[in-house]
Write a protein that holds these residues in place. Structure first.
Motif, PDB file in Angstrom:
ATOM      1  N   PRO A  10       0.841  -1.209   0.000  1.00  0.00           N
ATOM      2  CA  PRO A  10       0.000   0.000   0.000  1.00  0.00           C
ATOM      3  C   PRO A  10       0.873   1.253   0.000  1.00  0.00           C
ATOM      4  O   PRO A  10       1.876   1.327   0.712  1.00  0.00           O
ATOM      5  CB  PRO A  10      -0.787  -0.127   1.313  1.00  0.00           C
ATOM      6  N   LYS A  31       1.035   5.652   0.082  1.00  0.00           N
ATOM      7  CA  LYS A  31       0.312   6.859   0.437  1.00  0.00           C
ATOM      8  C   LYS A  31       0.074   7.710  -0.805  1.00  0.00           C
ATOM      9  O   LYS A  31       0.811   7.608  -1.788  1.00  0.00           O
ATOM     10  CB  LYS A  31       1.096   7.666   1.466  1.00  0.00           C
ATOM     11  N   SER A  90      -8.716   2.592  -2.432  1.00  0.00           N
ATOM     12  CA  SER A  90      -8.154   3.592  -1.527  1.00  0.00           C
ATOM     13  C   SER A  90      -8.848   3.531  -0.183  1.00  0.00           C
ATOM     14  O   SER A  90     -10.025   3.163  -0.092  1.00  0.00           O
ATOM     15  CB  SER A  90      -8.290   5.001  -2.121  1.00  0.00           C
ATOM     16  N   GLN A 138      -4.391   9.230   2.061  1.00  0.00           N
ATOM     17  CA  GLN A 138      -5.014   7.969   1.690  1.00  0.00           C
ATOM     18  C   GLN A 138      -3.941   6.890   1.564  1.00  0.00           C
ATOM     19  O   GLN A 138      -2.771   7.185   1.325  1.00  0.00           O
ATOM     20  CB  GLN A 138      -5.713   8.074   0.335  1.00  0.00           C
ATOM     21  N   LEU A 139      -4.378   5.641   1.699  1.00  0.00           N
ATOM     22  CA  LEU A 139      -3.560   4.505   1.291  1.00  0.00           C
ATOM     23  C   LEU A 139      -4.159   3.939   0.014  1.00  0.00           C
ATOM     24  O   LEU A 139      -5.367   3.706  -0.071  1.00  0.00           O
ATOM     25  CB  LEU A 139      -3.542   3.423   2.373  1.00  0.00           C
ATOM     26  N   ASN A 184      -7.786  -1.014   7.939  1.00  0.00           N
ATOM     27  CA  ASN A 184      -6.624  -0.156   8.198  1.00  0.00           C
ATOM     28  C   ASN A 184      -5.472  -0.890   8.861  1.00  0.00           C
ATOM     29  O   ASN A 184      -4.305  -0.671   8.545  1.00  0.00           O
ATOM     30  CB  ASN A 184      -7.014   1.049   9.058  1.00  0.00           C
ATOM     31  N   LEU A 235      -3.676  -2.941   6.197  1.00  0.00           N
ATOM     32  CA  LEU A 235      -2.974  -2.109   5.235  1.00  0.00           C
ATOM     33  C   LEU A 235      -1.745  -1.426   5.852  1.00  0.00           C
ATOM     34  O   LEU A 235      -0.688  -1.338   5.223  1.00  0.00           O
ATOM     35  CB  LEU A 235      -3.915  -1.048   4.661  1.00  0.00           C
ATOM     36  N   ARG A 236      -1.886  -0.979   7.071  1.00  0.00           N
ATOM     37  CA  ARG A 236      -0.759  -0.314   7.730  1.00  0.00           C
ATOM     38  C   ARG A 236       0.397  -1.290   7.965  1.00  0.00           C
ATOM     39  O   ARG A 236       1.552  -0.946   7.751  1.00  0.00           O
ATOM     40  CB  ARG A 236      -1.219   0.300   9.056  1.00  0.00           C
ATOM     41  N   ARG A 286       2.772  -2.072   5.147  1.00  0.00           N
ATOM     42  CA  ARG A 286       3.745  -1.040   4.763  1.00  0.00           C
ATOM     43  C   ARG A 286       5.031  -1.142   5.585  1.00  0.00           C
ATOM     44  O   ARG A 286       5.997  -0.446   5.298  1.00  0.00           O
ATOM     45  CB  ARG A 286       3.137   0.352   4.948  1.00  0.00           C
TER      46      ARG A 286
END
Length: 416
Positions: free
Chosen positions: A131, A133, A166, A174-175, A407, A410-411, A414
């Motif tokens: 993902p 930004k 997104s 956004q991611l 979230n 997705l976080r 990264r």
């Protein structure tokens, strides 16, 4: 990106563009992608001549307008020297999926694409690795020397059209990600996801993953039962598993596969850009698990696939004429009358060997090979909906319920 990867994104983006009202600004992507989709539909491993009627039927099944789009696409493919035309037939050179992607990329380059079109391809590629930004996506625009407003529009278009998904993570940030996250470096990414879950969820996800690795393809209701509703919704929305849906006149059935299951030589995104192997596996699994027994128990599906891969037909049995119509519409198989071992009836030939090889690879991962060489199961599959469309549906459903539900996953993806 190399030509095969570029071609894969052209097909991907064209499939998204087909769902919006206008392709304005992305006409070159659309033309190249449509040409690739048509070439995939009409081509086979070996050089072949097919009737105009069959070309039109395959084009229509691929959502290509046979009056306005087909003549121009055939002209483009003829200029590329991959087909030849006569009044009543089209002659197609032997073309594989990978060479189809290369041809699509060449058509795209020959059309002098805009920087914005290049940008949406680059953004999708970057967002498939991890993902990213919005600020990182803007840096892609900087690299392509796009004006800030043009780069911002490319990002907005990518999200609005569906080139990427997104998720808002803060005010103005956004991611961006897409359904190909788990087709590359899959083991490391799954470990990160597991580390973000509680002990019970970890055990459930590990069990489901192990079952998919062992069996290749599992009905969706069984996977959802393993995971529980909330965890199932979360992992499906980020593309941790692929959901393939096949349907006929009586029902719609979903099957789950691992995104990396089709990675044979390189990225599975490239290897199965058209979802052909996934459609093949899902159709066969439907027949193995859902068909009635009155037309014969299927055994040795591996032997069946190896027969097709060798270039030999299977049959003749009545079921062949009625089942797997979606594979006919996608140009994966050909069905015709024939004779074998003193019997005459419908027989089936595999037109795309690599599709059969990928399907065999997935089915041989587990014990799915307890089914038949003598007859195909009663599948009668007439429609297939691939993982990307299903993932987008899952995202829309989830966003209505909880905009931040993914979230955490997705976080963590990264992180290094």
């Amino acid at each position: 990106m190399d030509e095969k990867t570029t071609g894969s994104w052209l097909i991907h983006h064209t499939q998204r563009l087909q769902r919006v009202e206008t392709q304005r600004g992305y006409e070159r992507i659309y033309k190249a992608g449509k040409a690739g989709i048509l070439l995939s539909a009409i081509s086979a491993d070996k050089e072949s001549e097919i009737s105009r009627e069959r070309v039109e039927a395959l084009a229509a099944a691929a959502n290509i307008n046979i009056v306005f789009e087909l003549p121009e696409l055939l002209r483009t493919l003829k200029e590329l020297d991959v087909i030849d035309e006569s009044a009543n037939a089209v002659e197609v050179l032997g073309v594989t999926t990978k060479s189809t992607l290369t041809h699509a990329a060449k058509i795209f380059e020959a059309a002098n694409p805009t920087d914005s079109e290049r940008a949406v391809l680059e953004i999708a590629e970057a967002a498939s690795t991890a993902p990213i930004k919005r600020s990182e996506a803007l840096e892609i625009g900087d690299r392509l020397r796009l004006a800030a407003a043009v780069a911002a529009k490319a990002i907005d278009d990518s999200s609005d059209i569906g080139f990427v998904d997104s998720e808002s993570i803060s005010a103005g940030e956004q991611l961006l990600f897409n359904g190909n996250l788990f087709r590359r470096d899959n083991s490391a990414k799954i470990k990160r996801v597991l580390d973000s879950l509680g002990p019970g969820e970890q055990r459930a996800l590990q069990d489901a993953t192990s079952q998919l690795q062992a069996r290749g393809c599992i009905e969706v209701v069984e996977v959802e039962k393993m995971l529980g509703g909330p965890l199932f919704a979360k992992v499906m929305a980020v593309g941790l598993f692929d959901l393939n849906v096949v349907s006929n006149s009586s029902e719609e059935t979903g099957f789950v596969t691992l995104p990396s299951a089709f990675g044979k030589y390189s990225s599975s995104f490239v290897d199965d850009a058209f979802d052909l192997a996934k459609a093949f596996v899902s159709s066969i699994t439907y027949g193995m698990t859902k068909s009635s027994s009155d037309r014969g128990k299927i055994e040795l599906v591996a032997a069946l696939l190896r027969t097709l891969i060798r270039g030999e037909p299977i049959g003749p049995v009545r079921a062949i004429a009625e089942d797997y119509k979606i594979l006919e519409l996608k140009g994966v198989v050909r069905v015709a009358q024939g004779s074998k071992k003193g019997r005459t009836g419908p027989m089936m030939w595999l037109l795309k060997r690599e599709v059969g090889e990928l399907a065999l690879q997935v089915l041989l991962q587990g014990d799915a090979s307890e089914h038949s060489l003598e007859a195909l199961p009663t599948a009668a599959v007439t429609r297939y909906r691939g993982p990307e469309e299903n993932q987008q549906r899952a995202r829309k459903k989830q966003l209505k319920n909880s905009p931040t539900a993914t979230n955490d996953i997705l976080r963590v993806l990264r992180t290094s």
